[in-house]
Design a protein around this motif. Structure first.
Motif, PDB file in Angstrom:
ATOM      1  N   SER A 168       0.848  -1.189   0.000  1.00 36.86           N
ATOM      2  CA  SER A 168       0.000   0.000   0.000  1.00 36.86           C
ATOM      3  C   SER A 168       0.890   1.248   0.000  1.00 36.86           C
ATOM      4  O   SER A 168       2.035   1.221   0.445  1.00 36.86           O
ATOM      5  N   VAL A 169       0.330   2.327  -0.496  1.00 37.34           N
ATOM      6  CA  VAL A 169       1.047   3.602  -0.540  1.00 37.34           C
ATOM      7  C   VAL A 169       0.594   4.419   0.659  1.00 37.34           C
ATOM      8  O   VAL A 169      -0.596   4.601   0.886  1.00 37.34           O
ATOM      9  N   ILE A 170       1.553   4.882   1.436  1.00 35.43           N
ATOM     10  CA  ILE A 170       1.228   5.619   2.649  1.00 35.43           C
ATOM     11  C   ILE A 170       2.060   6.890   2.743  1.00 35.43           C
ATOM     12  O   ILE A 170       3.052   7.061   2.044  1.00 35.43           O
ATOM     13  N   LYS A 171       1.625   7.773   3.630  1.00 40.47           N
ATOM     14  CA  LYS A 171       2.318   9.037   3.842  1.00 40.47           C
ATOM     15  C   LYS A 171       2.819   9.060   5.274  1.00 40.47           C
ATOM     16  O   LYS A 171       2.114   8.623   6.186  1.00 40.47           O
ATOM     17  N   ILE A 172       4.019   9.570   5.471  1.00 41.15           N
ATOM     18  CA  ILE A 172       4.575   9.680   6.821  1.00 41.15           C
ATOM     19  C   ILE A 172       4.041  10.965   7.446  1.00 41.15           C
ATOM     20  O   ILE A 172       4.265  12.053   6.931  1.00 41.15           O
ATOM     21  N   ILE A 173       3.303  10.807   8.537  1.00 42.78           N
ATOM     22  CA  ILE A 173       2.676  11.967   9.176  1.00 42.78           C
ATOM     23  C   ILE A 173       3.360  12.343  10.492  1.00 42.78           C
ATOM     24  O   ILE A 173       3.050  13.373  11.078  1.00 42.78           O
ATOM     25  N   GLN A 174       4.293  11.512  10.953  1.00 41.20           N
ATOM     26  CA  GLN A 174       4.995  11.809  12.200  1.00 41.20           C
ATOM     27  C   GLN A 174       6.337  11.105  12.190  1.00 41.20           C
ATOM     28  O   GLN A 174       6.452   9.976  11.717  1.00 41.20           O
ATOM     29  N   THR A 175       7.374  11.785  12.690  1.00 41.05           N
ATOM     30  CA  THR A 175       8.696  11.178  12.857  1.00 41.05           C
ATOM     31  C   THR A 175       9.202  11.527  14.249  1.00 41.05           C
ATOM     32  O   THR A 175       8.589  12.321  14.957  1.00 41.05           O
ATOM     33  N   VAL A 176      10.318  10.962  14.624  1.00 40.65           N
ATOM     34  CA  VAL A 176      10.880  11.231  15.950  1.00 40.65           C
ATOM     35  C   VAL A 176      11.339  12.689  16.044  1.00 40.65           C
ATOM     36  O   VAL A 176      11.159  13.349  17.056  1.00 40.65           O
ATOM     37  N   VAL A 177      11.923  13.190  14.954  1.00 41.61           N
ATOM     38  CA  VAL A 177      12.402  14.575  14.914  1.00 41.61           C
ATOM     39  C   VAL A 177      11.423  15.399  14.079  1.00 41.61           C
ATOM     40  O   VAL A 177      11.046  15.003  12.982  1.00 41.61           O
ATOM     41  N   GLU A 178      11.028  16.536  14.608  1.00 39.99           N
ATOM     42  CA  GLU A 178       9.995  17.341  13.957  1.00 39.99           C
ATOM     43  C   GLU A 178      10.369  17.819  12.553  1.00 39.99           C
ATOM     44  O   GLU A 178       9.543  17.886  11.664  1.00 39.99           O
ATOM     45  N   LYS A 179      11.645  18.140  12.332  1.00 40.65           N
ATOM     46  CA  LYS A 179      12.068  18.652  11.028  1.00 40.65           C
ATOM     47  C   LYS A 179      12.684  17.566  10.146  1.00 40.65           C
ATOM     48  O   LYS A 179      13.455  17.848   9.235  1.00 40.65           O
ATOM     49  N   ASP A 180      12.360  16.324  10.400  1.00 40.39           N
ATOM     50  CA  ASP A 180      12.887  15.195   9.619  1.00 40.39           C
ATOM     51  C   ASP A 180      12.463  15.330   8.154  1.00 40.39           C
ATOM     52  O   ASP A 180      11.287  15.531   7.870  1.00 40.39           O
ATOM     53  N   PRO A 181      13.414  15.207   7.209  1.00 43.12           N
ATOM     54  CA  PRO A 181      13.041  15.313   5.787  1.00 43.12           C
ATOM     55  C   PRO A 181      12.113  14.192   5.306  1.00 43.12           C
ATOM     56  O   PRO A 181      11.489  14.313   4.256  1.00 43.12           O
ATOM     57  N   LYS A 182      11.993  13.124   6.090  1.00 44.47           N
ATOM     58  CA  LYS A 182      11.082  12.018   5.724  1.00 44.47           C
ATOM     59  C   LYS A 182       9.618  12.396   5.942  1.00 44.47           C
ATOM     60  O   LYS A 182       8.728  11.809   5.358  1.00 44.47           O
TER      61      LYS A 182
END
Length: 64
Positions: free
Chosen positions: A9-23
């Motif tokens: 499935s295709v998903i979007k990253i809505i949260q990472t450990v670091v707020e300004k993460d390029p992911k």
């Protein structure tokens, strides 16, 4: 077990450990899971067999 997005499935990253993460905000493809309900996703700029694990709560399904 958490509500996991289907493999491929295709998903979007809505949260990472670091707020300004390029992911953050990137669109990725689900390739596998870990035993602890972590979701392994593949980024377009990675070699085909590689991925990064995320908590399923940090992802949003776009297309399954």
């Amino acid at each position: 077990m958490a509500n996991l997005p289907p493999i491929n499935s295709v998903i979007k990253i809505i949260q990472t450990v670091v707020e300004k993460d390029p992911k953050l905000g990137q669109t990725v493809t689900v390739i596998q899971y870990s035993a602890h309900s972590m979701v392994c996703v593949h980024f377009p700029n990675m070699p085909s067999s590689q991925g990064i694990f995320f908590n399923s709560h940090h992802l949003q399904i776009i297309k399954s």
